[in-house]
Design a protein around this motif. Sequence first.
Motif, mmCIF file in Angstrom:
data_model
loop_
_atom_site.group_PDB
_atom_site.id
_atom_site.type_symbol
_atom_site.label_atom_id
_atom_site.label_comp_id
_atom_site.label_asym_id
_atom_site.label_seq_id
_atom_site.Cartn_x
_atom_site.Cartn_y
_atom_site.Cartn_z
ATOM 1 N N ILE A 109 0.873 -1.039 -0.047
ATOM 2 C CA ILE A 109 0.108 -0.032 -0.077
ATOM 3 C C ILE A 109 0.846 1.359 -0.201
ATOM 4 N N ASN A 110 0.492 2.158 -1.051
ATOM 5 C CA ASN A 110 1.517 3.315 -1.085
ATOM 6 C C ASN A 110 0.635 4.195 -0.242
ATOM 7 N N GLN A 111 -0.638 4.330 -0.162
ATOM 8 C CA GLN A 111 -1.241 5.490 0.260
ATOM 9 C C GLN A 111 -2.709 5.132 0.615
ATOM 10 N N VAL A 112 -3.426 5.542 1.971
ATOM 11 C CA VAL A 112 -4.838 5.013 2.140
ATOM 12 C C VAL A 112 -5.412 6.401 2.388
ATOM 13 N N VAL A 113 -6.527 6.423 1.452
ATOM 14 C CA VAL A 113 -7.502 7.706 1.521
ATOM 15 C C VAL A 113 -8.526 7.301 1.624
ATOM 16 N N PHE A 114 -9.559 8.322 2.182
ATOM 17 C CA PHE A 114 -11.138 8.126 2.273
ATOM 18 C C PHE A 114 -11.941 9.111 1.431
ATOM 19 N N ASN A 115 -12.709 8.783 0.692
ATOM 20 C CA ASN A 115 -13.649 9.722 -0.105
ATOM 21 C C ASN A 115 -14.976 9.556 0.309
ATOM 22 N N GLY A 116 -15.629 10.709 0.075
ATOM 23 C CA GLY A 116 -17.133 10.662 0.338
ATOM 24 C C GLY A 116 -17.653 10.962 1.891
ATOM 25 N N ASN A 117 -16.568 10.728 2.716
ATOM 26 C CA ASN A 117 -16.827 10.863 4.320
ATOM 27 C C ASN A 117 -17.075 12.160 4.790
ATOM 28 N N ARG A 118 -17.907 12.571 5.418
ATOM 29 C CA ARG A 118 -18.186 13.913 5.987
ATOM 30 C C ARG A 118 -18.488 13.943 7.374
ATOM 31 N N LYS A 119 -19.472 12.712 7.764
ATOM 32 C CA LYS A 119 -19.854 12.858 9.350
ATOM 33 C C LYS A 119 -18.505 12.272 10.137
ATOM 34 N N GLN A 130 -7.222 -0.927 9.680
ATOM 35 C CA GLN A 130 -6.090 -1.624 10.019
ATOM 36 C C GLN A 130 -5.176 -1.685 8.828
ATOM 37 N N THR A 131 -5.503 -1.320 7.551
ATOM 38 C CA THR A 131 -4.663 -1.184 6.369
ATOM 39 C C THR A 131 -3.858 0.226 6.627
ATOM 40 N N ARG A 132 -2.729 0.070 6.401
ATOM 41 C CA ARG A 132 -1.716 1.088 6.567
ATOM 42 C C ARG A 132 -0.926 1.289 5.325
ATOM 43 N N SER A 133 -0.535 2.692 5.166
ATOM 44 C CA SER A 133 0.712 2.994 4.237
ATOM 45 C C SER A 133 1.932 1.932 4.562
ATOM 46 N N GLN A 134 2.587 1.537 3.492
ATOM 47 C CA GLN A 134 3.866 0.947 3.566
ATOM 48 C C GLN A 134 3.374 -0.613 3.858
ATOM 49 N N GLY A 135 2.168 -0.848 4.293
ATOM 50 C CA GLY A 135 1.647 -2.209 4.589
ATOM 51 C C GLY A 135 1.489 -2.795 3.562
ATOM 52 N N PRO A 136 1.100 -4.485 3.606
ATOM 53 C CA PRO A 136 0.568 -5.036 2.492
ATOM 54 C C PRO A 136 -0.725 -4.968 2.124
ATOM 55 N N TYR A 137 -1.116 -5.413 0.865
ATOM 56 C CA TYR A 137 -2.522 -5.206 0.262
ATOM 57 C C TYR A 137 -2.807 -6.540 0.466
ATOM 58 N N SER A 138 -4.279 -6.657 1.387
ATOM 59 C CA SER A 138 -4.564 -8.109 1.707
ATOM 60 C C SER A 138 -6.049 -7.704 1.722
ATOM 61 N N GLU A 139 -6.643 -8.626 0.784
ATOM 62 C CA GLU A 139 -8.214 -8.533 0.909
ATOM 63 C C GLU A 139 -9.013 -8.928 2.075
ATOM 64 N N GLY A 140 -8.480 -9.806 2.772
ATOM 65 C CA GLY A 140 -9.157 -10.240 4.054
ATOM 66 C C GLY A 140 -9.055 -8.906 4.982
ATOM 67 N N GLU A 172 6.100 -0.486 -9.397
ATOM 68 C CA GLU A 172 6.994 -1.423 -8.507
ATOM 69 C C GLU A 172 6.132 -1.823 -7.495
ATOM 70 N N GLY A 173 4.960 -2.522 -7.986
ATOM 71 C CA GLY A 173 4.198 -3.128 -6.946
ATOM 72 C C GLY A 173 3.489 -2.517 -5.986
ATOM 73 N N ARG A 174 3.356 -1.351 -6.087
ATOM 74 C CA ARG A 174 2.643 -0.638 -5.193
ATOM 75 C C ARG A 174 1.303 0.129 -5.739
ATOM 76 N N VAL A 175 0.245 0.181 -4.613
ATOM 77 C CA VAL A 175 -0.944 0.751 -5.257
ATOM 78 C C VAL A 175 -1.565 1.598 -4.125
ATOM 79 N N ASN A 176 -2.391 2.690 -4.578
ATOM 80 C CA ASN A 176 -3.009 3.538 -3.689
ATOM 81 C C ASN A 176 -4.306 2.859 -3.510
ATOM 82 N N LEU A 177 -4.929 2.733 -2.163
ATOM 83 C CA LEU A 177 -6.089 2.325 -1.908
ATOM 84 C C LEU A 177 -7.003 3.344 -1.322
ATOM 85 N N ALA A 178 -8.315 3.643 -1.757
ATOM 86 C CA ALA A 178 -9.318 4.532 -1.453
ATOM 87 C C ALA A 178 -10.778 3.763 -0.973
#
Length: 780
Positions: A109-119, A130-140, A172-178
Amino acid sequence: MKAGSRFLNAVSAVALSAGMVATGTGVLTLASATSARAAVVQRIDVRGASRVGADAVRSNLTIQPGQSFSNADIDASVKQLYGTGYFSDVRISVSGGTLVVNVSENQLINQVVFNGNRKIKDDKLATIVQTRSQGPYSEGLIEADIQQIKSAYAGIGRSDIDVTTQVVPVGEGRVNLAFVINEGERTKISAINFVGNQAYSNGRLSAVINTKRSNFLSFLTRKDVYNEDKLRADEEALRQFYFNHGYADFRVISSDATLDEQTNEYVLTFTVEEGARYDFGSVNVESTVDGVNSEDLQGLIESRSGDTYNARDVQKTMEAISKRVANAGYPFARVTPRGNRNFENNTIGVDYLVDQGERAYVERIEIRGNTRTRDYVIRREFDMSEGDAFNQEMVTRAKRRLDALGYFSAVNISTAPGSSSDRVVIIVDVQDQPTGAFGIGAGYATGNDGGFVLEASVEEKNFLGRGQYIRVAAGGGQDDARNYSVAFTEPYFLGYRLAAGFDIFRNSSSSEKYYDYAETGFTLRVTAPITEDLSTTLRYNYKRFEYDGEGDWNVGDNLSAPYEALINGSPWTRSSISQTLTYNTLDDMTLPREGFYATLTHEFAGLGGDSEFYKIYGKVRYYTTLSDEADVIGSLSVGGGHVVATGDNLNIFDQFMLGGRDVRGFDSSGIGPRMANGDPLGGTTYFTASAEASFPMPGIPQDIGVRGAFFADAGTLYGNKVNTLGEGVAGTDSSLRASVGASIVWASPFGPLRFDYAVPVLKEDYDEEQRFRFGISNQF
């Protein structure tokens, strides 16, 4: 391929009885699990770990070069590598003297972002997932995070939420997760039903629980938010309510929440069994502890034979006996109530058994669940700490104190065995709740001091999670009325149970009597508990009074001589010290139904300044439930005060003023001595009395918090020690004033609002009336 299959296929069998046989592929085969324990490799070859690194893979293996291993070691290594979350596939095999570990890496994971949240803001959501930047991409892991986000939104009343994800490769095997969030509409509570209740109506029980039906103000109160923890807390509130009103056999059979996905509304249903109502039978104390006399403890019993059974009285009695016995040098003594039911006359006799309990010590107090409130704020509510003798009654008392703080939506205290048989671990589970408030209050009064008044305030009861109280308020009204105030309280000053704080204020106005008036001052205070119900407060008070009659005001034609003297001598100051004793046994400070609230204050002024007096005054108010079924609450109050000059005379502002706050139907200073032109002088002595009965307003759901009331007030103010400079004074006698009226009281989100209409039935000609009054209710 499953992990178990991988490691079973990774190792071939070798028949040790025939010696090691190398196959054409070079993979070793072990003949049996017994022979597997003799397998040894000389090195470990890691393949495919380009980003994680071979050393990181080796550190997660249970197999080491030169040491024997078995199939169980291979299985454990495979599971441990999967457990890191960095790999989507793991294969382990043995080739000659080499352990070959083939891994396929998960994307990072390169970066974790949140979209659409206001409350719920990004920083709050970041602590939930628990998903963190620089951590693994895990479907579970991501699926678990989605459920956590949904749970967080359900906790603020939004069960209609939808959460999806977007994954963007960045090389380079990295993704951004939103996390893409559709917050949906607020989930409401359309109905709260009770099944099986006979003694109390649905409306009465709705007032007991904290969860409320949705209404037009729910977006402010947030009391229509459903979650499992609140439902359990509501069950406990129902149990305590029934137990405290004689229903010792009461139980909650079930509590269900049904969500209608079409309307996005919950229906809550509590199914209860009330049982019979009991009174107390005989109540006694029995002691088996040498040196503890049962008769000496008899006076600590809260209940009496014939009273309605009340579990709160039983608990308070247990705590009082336990505290007395512990203070007498028996810290391990145990108090156990034994109930003796008589089903023929519906009574419960209670014997409090005092015996020598097991010796147990507190190993530690473990705090869990607090995300904002600091640990020490919770720990200091316990009268014991690590290493002290364990006492269950002290634990119960600490829970009651934590509940009373208002910092938590739920408090649960349990115990667990410690490191030895005489050690106990106290586990405190709490859930923080919002403690800040923004309030807007409005009031209106007719008469000389009438007009609209508007006040805005910001309040925080748990400032920075330290348990400190802070309030800032500002307000104003017509005739240039302005008021400002700041209050701060540290509840545990210098580490002791001393509530120290200060108040700073400034109030100003223009009077119809043709002068401008302002007072500025501050108070330093410290409150110390004497018992659980009794406390004392010491204060230093300073006020500066300013009167201005210049400008367009025609002072001489309108003001009496004492008021002219005030203006000519302005500014005036008062410097005083005071002490207040407060006795409080109320069951609820917001809407009390049972108990006493009494204050007695004496004040001495003369530490510099222009005022010299000794003043004593107080008030006692008693509440009782006149009808449980109809929720009719009665209250009686009496008050009085007297001031004596320690110098030559008193100032006008040193004497008592009496009016609509104590005897409704009269103006703010509408009762008592006054000059011929109507200027109020106040008085040296006053007495007041009031009787009131309040009830739920018919036709209005009790969830709204609107109640009606009928009342009768009476009072008198007399005596005068102000130098009137030769002018005549009326009303120095003790003539009684009285009024009757009706009220509407609303526990609004902006504070308790009260509408009073009173008609004076006893008055003097020079008194000033004010039949209608609307403002913020402050009965204490």
